[in-house]
Design a protein around this motif. Structure first.
Motif, PDB file in Angstrom:
ATOM      1  N   GLN A  47       0.839  -1.196   0.000  1.00  0.00           N
ATOM      2  CA  GLN A  47       0.000   0.000   0.000  1.00  0.00           C
ATOM      3  C   GLN A  47       0.881   1.256   0.000  1.00  0.00           C
ATOM      4  O   GLN A  47       1.970   1.271   0.579  1.00  0.00           O
ATOM      5  CB  GLN A  47      -0.910   0.015   1.225  1.00  0.00           C
ATOM      6  CG  GLN A  47      -1.979  -1.067   1.203  1.00  0.00           C
ATOM      7  CD  GLN A  47      -2.928  -0.913   0.018  1.00  0.00           C
ATOM      8  OE1 GLN A  47      -3.474   0.163  -0.210  1.00  0.00           O
ATOM      9  NE2 GLN A  47      -3.108  -2.002  -0.730  1.00  0.00           N
ATOM     10  N   SER A  49       0.846   3.918   1.690  1.00  0.00           N
ATOM     11  CA  SER A  49       1.268   4.368   3.022  1.00  0.00           C
ATOM     12  C   SER A  49       2.491   3.599   3.497  1.00  0.00           C
ATOM     13  O   SER A  49       3.411   4.168   4.109  1.00  0.00           O
ATOM     14  CB  SER A  49       0.116   4.218   4.021  1.00  0.00           C
ATOM     15  OG  SER A  49      -0.339   2.872   4.059  1.00  0.00           O
ATOM     16  N   SER A  50       2.540   2.314   3.189  1.00  0.00           N
ATOM     17  CA  SER A  50       3.712   1.509   3.542  1.00  0.00           C
ATOM     18  C   SER A  50       4.917   1.888   2.696  1.00  0.00           C
ATOM     19  O   SER A  50       6.060   1.863   3.171  1.00  0.00           O
ATOM     20  CB  SER A  50       3.407   0.014   3.368  1.00  0.00           C
ATOM     21  OG  SER A  50       2.376  -0.404   4.233  1.00  0.00           O
ATOM     22  N   ALA A  71      -4.046   7.784  -3.670  1.00  0.00           N
ATOM     23  CA  ALA A  71      -3.575   7.162  -2.429  1.00  0.00           C
ATOM     24  C   ALA A  71      -2.134   7.552  -2.135  1.00  0.00           C
ATOM     25  O   ALA A  71      -1.768   7.785  -0.962  1.00  0.00           O
ATOM     26  CB  ALA A  71      -3.710   5.648  -2.524  1.00  0.00           C
TER      27      ALA A  71
END
Length: 344
Positions: A47, A49-50, A71
């Protein structure tokens, strides 16, 4: 007497430290962090965010993405990671022909995030010069620039385009570097645009491709930054690695079209770790990328000083064409390193 000398030495040291501190304060961003390109052509990638956390934990200070991604832009918020955001090739024609389309693109993908995302460059198209879409690049750049200007952002976000090193028609010796006739007709006006707006040309620089296309004339050590001494003598300039020779050929080409004040940002460079010719190995990829990181702070013989550089790429991407295209990553999709690398 000894005490007096000691005091004088202490005062001299203190003065030198104060002078050094003054220089550091006056030039807080002299050396740009190394960047890494974040390609998303995979169905098993972490993802965003990771991904942003992985950049931060490895001290990677800049990112390039090849199209707006909500995102990712949200994940970058507050991170201080510098961003190159591409206008994808498929959008060039519409943005070139319609200023309102450019304004809408900037509104949705830049203005909406400028309070928390550190945009550095907008790359209008990737490796489309020369080619059928080349005609759209400059008008698209102009429309994006005007949209940024209307939003009050043209002073902080520079507009450019990313070209391949293949725009060079002549690259040897580096001082004779010149754009090919096909590329020059498009790049000439673009370079003038860059010069007038204080923006650099973004170039994808790959010694790997130069080496594998001509291994009889180019040594592997010259491509990997491991030559023990000068390989190419070009007048006053001595070249110990192919990366510098390519970049300086590009600088000579820029000068040839009136762009002597236009800088170069290396928007991609890297080495595949497998899937191709014998040179595509984990060891060679590690050697090239680590030496690249260690080298770019020094600049080239023609242009000393740090070269802002982005390694391609963050991950191995399994939806790319089989072979070397799937093996440029510094990390596997599970976020484990393909090989150890030190970004500092």
């Amino acid at each position: 007497m000894a005490k007096q000398i000691s005091v004088e030495v202490s005062n001299m040291v203190a003065a030198a430290l104060m002078l050094l501190l003054g220089v550091l304060v006056a030039n807080p961003t002299t050396v740009q962090s190394i960047g890494v390109c974040y390609g998303m052509n995979g169905d098993n990638l972490p993802q965003p965010s990771s991904v942003v956390s992985l950049y931060e934990s490895n001290g990677i200070g800049a990112m390039r993405i090849y199209a707006p991604d909500t995102a990712t832009l949200q994940a970058l918020g507050g991170s201080n990671i510098q961003l190159i955001l591409d206008v994808p090739n498929g959008s060039l024609q519409s943005i070139a022909s319609d200023p309102s389309a450019a304004a809408a693109w900037v509104q949705s993908n830049v203005q909406a995030y400028t309070s928390s995302v550190s945009f550095r460059y907008i790359a209008v198209g990737n490796e489309v010069i020369p080619g059928g879409q080349a005609q759209y690049v400059l008008p698209a750049m102009q429309n994006i620039y005007n949209a940024l200007s209307s939003a009050g952002l043209s002073g902080q976000i520079k507009v450019s385009t990313a070209v391949s090193q293949g725009v060079l028609g002549t690259s040897y010796p580096p001082s004779s570097g010149a754009f090919s006739s096909d590329a020059a007709s498009t790049l000439g006006p673009i370079v003038q645009f860059l010069a007038s707006n204080g923006a650099p040309l973004l170039v994808n620089v790959y010694p790997y491709f130069s080496y594998v296309s001509n291994p009889g004339s180019i040594s592997l050590s010259y491509a990997l930054f491991t030559s023990p001494g000068t390989v190419v003598q070009d007048g006053q300039y001595n070249y110990q690695n192919l990366f510098d020779a390519i970049v300086d050929a590009l600088y000579a080409a820029l000068e040839g079209v009136g762009g002597s004040n236009v800088g170069i940002v290396v928007s991609e460079s890297g080495w595949p770790s497998g899937g191709g010719p014998a040179a595509a190995t984990v060891g060679n990829a590690q050697t090239y990328n680590q030496n690249l990181i260690n080298h770019v702070g020094n600049g080239t013989p023609r242009k000393p000083g740090p070269i802002e550089t982005y390694i391609f790429a963050m991950f191995n991407e399994d939806l790319k064409s089989p072979g070397i295209e799937q093996n440029w990553g510094l990390f596997y999709p599970n976020q484990q390193p393909v090989y150890s690398i030190n970004f500092s």
